[in-house]
Design a protein around this motif. Structure first.
Motif, short mmCIF file in Angstrom:
data_model
loop_
_atom_site.label_atom_id
_atom_site.label_comp_id
_atom_site.label_asym_id
_atom_site.label_seq_id
_atom_site.Cartn_x
_atom_site.Cartn_y
_atom_site.Cartn_z
N TYR A 82 -1.89 1.47 8.10
CA TYR A 82 -1.12 0.50 7.33
C TYR A 82 -0.35 1.15 6.18
CZ TYR A 82 -5.64 1.04 5.02
OH TYR A 82 -6.78 1.57 4.48
N ARG A 83 -0.36 2.48 6.11
CA ARG A 83 0.27 3.18 4.99
C ARG A 83 1.34 4.16 5.47
NH1 ARG A 83 -2.33 3.43 0.11
NH2 ARG A 83 -4.37 3.17 1.08
N LEU A 118 0.86 -1.18 0.00
CA LEU A 118 0.00 0.00 0.00
C LEU A 118 0.90 1.23 0.00
CD1 LEU A 118 -1.53 -2.28 2.07
CD2 LEU A 118 -3.33 -0.61 1.63
N GLN A 119 0.90 1.96 -1.10
CA GLN A 119 1.83 3.07 -1.27
C GLN A 119 1.44 4.29 -0.42
OE1 GLN A 119 1.67 3.02 -5.81
NE2 GLN A 119 3.81 3.59 -5.42
N ILE A 175 2.70 -1.58 15.73
CA ILE A 175 2.64 -2.31 14.46
C ILE A 175 1.44 -1.82 13.65
CG2 ILE A 175 3.83 -4.34 15.33
CD1 ILE A 175 1.08 -5.66 15.72
N TYR A 176 1.47 -2.11 12.35
CA TYR A 176 0.38 -1.70 11.48
C TYR A 176 -0.93 -2.37 11.88
CZ TYR A 176 3.48 0.62 8.10
OH TYR A 176 4.36 1.47 7.48
N THR A 177 -2.02 -1.62 11.71
CA THR A 177 -3.36 -2.13 11.96
C THR A 177 -4.13 -2.12 10.65
OG1 THR A 177 -3.35 -1.26 14.23
CG2 THR A 177 -5.49 -1.76 13.25
N LEU A 178 -4.59 -3.30 10.24
CA LEU A 178 -5.27 -3.42 8.96
C LEU A 178 -6.78 -3.23 9.08
CD1 LEU A 178 -3.36 -6.42 7.32
CD2 LEU A 178 -2.73 -4.00 7.47
N VAL A 179 -7.32 -3.37 10.28
CA VAL A 179 -8.75 -3.19 10.50
C VAL A 179 -9.02 -1.70 10.64
CG1 VAL A 179 -10.71 -3.71 11.98
CG2 VAL A 179 -8.93 -5.44 11.62
N ALA A 238 -11.44 5.60 7.28
CA ALA A 238 -11.53 5.16 8.67
C ALA A 238 -12.35 6.12 9.51
CB ALA A 238 -10.12 5.01 9.27
N ALA A 239 -12.39 7.40 9.12
CA ALA A 239 -13.17 8.38 9.88
C ALA A 239 -14.65 8.07 9.85
CB ALA A 239 -12.92 9.78 9.31
#
Length: 376
Positions: free
Chosen positions: A109-110, A83-84, A146-150, A182-183
């Motif tokens: 995650y970005r 994911l850029q 760590i990254y969160t994908l949810v 996400a907002a």
């Protein structure tokens, strides 16, 4: 009953020492125009400002090079997904550079540019996307989760952590990144409300990159995201997310606000996702070439380059050093990616429980014997 005063208190512009942040006719904070001109209110020491600008530019250039290399690795089959963050470097570097090294960050995650600034290397950034681990790094040494994908889950995690440091009596500020998509999640509203009610030392940093996968921001909300935060009682700021100095100034101001016990803040950084949502996405199906070209004209790296040329803050030697460092990072990214190998599945039995019971040991031994029964 205690009520919350929704009137925003004055903030201090770190580049002028005066109260307030310069705003455009659109209403957002901008210190550098898209063609690289400084706002007339910026009267900070030019040498110090030049050093800061060069540091921020370095972080942005390195992030873009890593991002481009990872994209190429995915296209060559070395990563399952990527994911850029291309186009969002100013929003990420400007904000993470403005907070203390021990201020805890909860990314989505970005946030590759922010992670790289905190010292997280290519192997750790790529590990999850190569499919060899569930996450990439130990958060504690970097104060970077760590990254969160949810979508939006990290906002609640961050709020809980902020309440913890608040009760510890620490002056740590917690920063959490999220996007416009996400907002729209309920978790975002819950997190902002809980944080406001408890005056949590937090900065909610929204990178509004205009698209929640293929859904434009205008189809998600009629109210700007920063105004929504104000409705919960958060200090609210809106910034040109492609202006790294403006992002730095705004983030500095709201972090000081939160650290002083005045409660949480929200920053909406208006920026643009130059690539697809991920390498599995085809953005040409839902956005026009004209839109993309209009935002390319606002490229955050080109803006800083124009500023440095105009102010005499860069020369061929400096740009050559950055180019060489970026080339080395690209080589390192490829080497470290290709060196990432899948873990031994037998090791998974040792990570289920802290103390491995006899039954789990027996199951591991049975699995190892079963696997060994197959011919190579």
């Amino acid at each position: 009953m205690t009520t919350v005063d929704l009137a925003d208190p004055p903030v201090t512009n770190p580049f002028t020492g005066t109260t307030g942040l310069p705003r455009t006719s659109e209403g957002w904070t901008q210190l550098v125009t898209p063609d690289g001109r400084l706002h007339p209110e910026v009267d900070a020491d030019r040498d110090a400002l030049g050093r800061l600008t060069r540091d921020l530019y370095r972080g942005m250039r390195l992030a873009r090079r890593l991002d481009d290399e990872a994209f190429a690795l995915q296209r060559q089959g070395e990563l399952g997904l990527w994911l850029q963050c291309r186009g969002q470097e100013a929003a990420q570097v400007g904000s993470v550079a403005a907070v203390r090294a021990d201020d805890y960050v909860f990314p989505s995650y970005r946030e590759h540019a922010a992670a790289l600034w905190r010292g997280i290397g290519p192997a750790d950034l790529l590990r999850q996307w190569r499919g060899v681990a569930h996450s990439g790094w130990d958060p504690e040494p970097y104060a970077f989760h760590i990254y969160t994908l949810v979508l939006a889950a990290q906002l609640l995690h961050a709020t809980g952590y902020a309440l913890g440091v608040q009760r510890d009596g620490s002056d740590t500020v917690v920063v959490t990144y999220f996007g416009d998509g996400a907002a729209s999640e309920g978790d975002a509203s819950e997190a902002m409300n809980i944080a406001a009610v408890n005056a949590a030392p937090m900065v909610f940093f929204c990178q509004n990159n205009q698209w929640a996968i293929s859904t434009p921001t205008a189809s998600q909300t009629r109210t700007p995201i920063h105004r929504r935060g104000a409705g919960f009682g958060l200090r609210s700021e809106w910034v040109d997310g492609n202006d790294v100095l403006a992002v730095y100034a705004v983030t500095s101001a709201v972090t000081a606000h939160a650290r002083s016990g005045n409660g949480p803040a929200i920053v909406e950084a208006t920026t643009y996702r130059m690539g697809g949502h991920s390498t599995s996405d085809d953005p040409t199906r839902y956005r026009t070439d004209d839109e993309l070209e209009a935002w390319r004209a606002r490229d955050p790296l080109a803006r800083v380059e124009a500023l440095m040329r105009a102010e005499g803050w860069s020369d061929e030697a400096f740009l050559g050093e950055i180019q060489a460092e970026a080339d080395e990072l690209a080589d390192r990214t490829r080497r470290e990616c290709l060196a990432l190998t899948a873990p031994d599945l037998a090791d998974a039995f040792a990570t289920v429980l802290a103390d491995v019971p006899p039954l789990l040991r027996e199951e591991r031994d049975a699995f190892v014997d079963y696997r060994a029964s197959f011919l190579d």
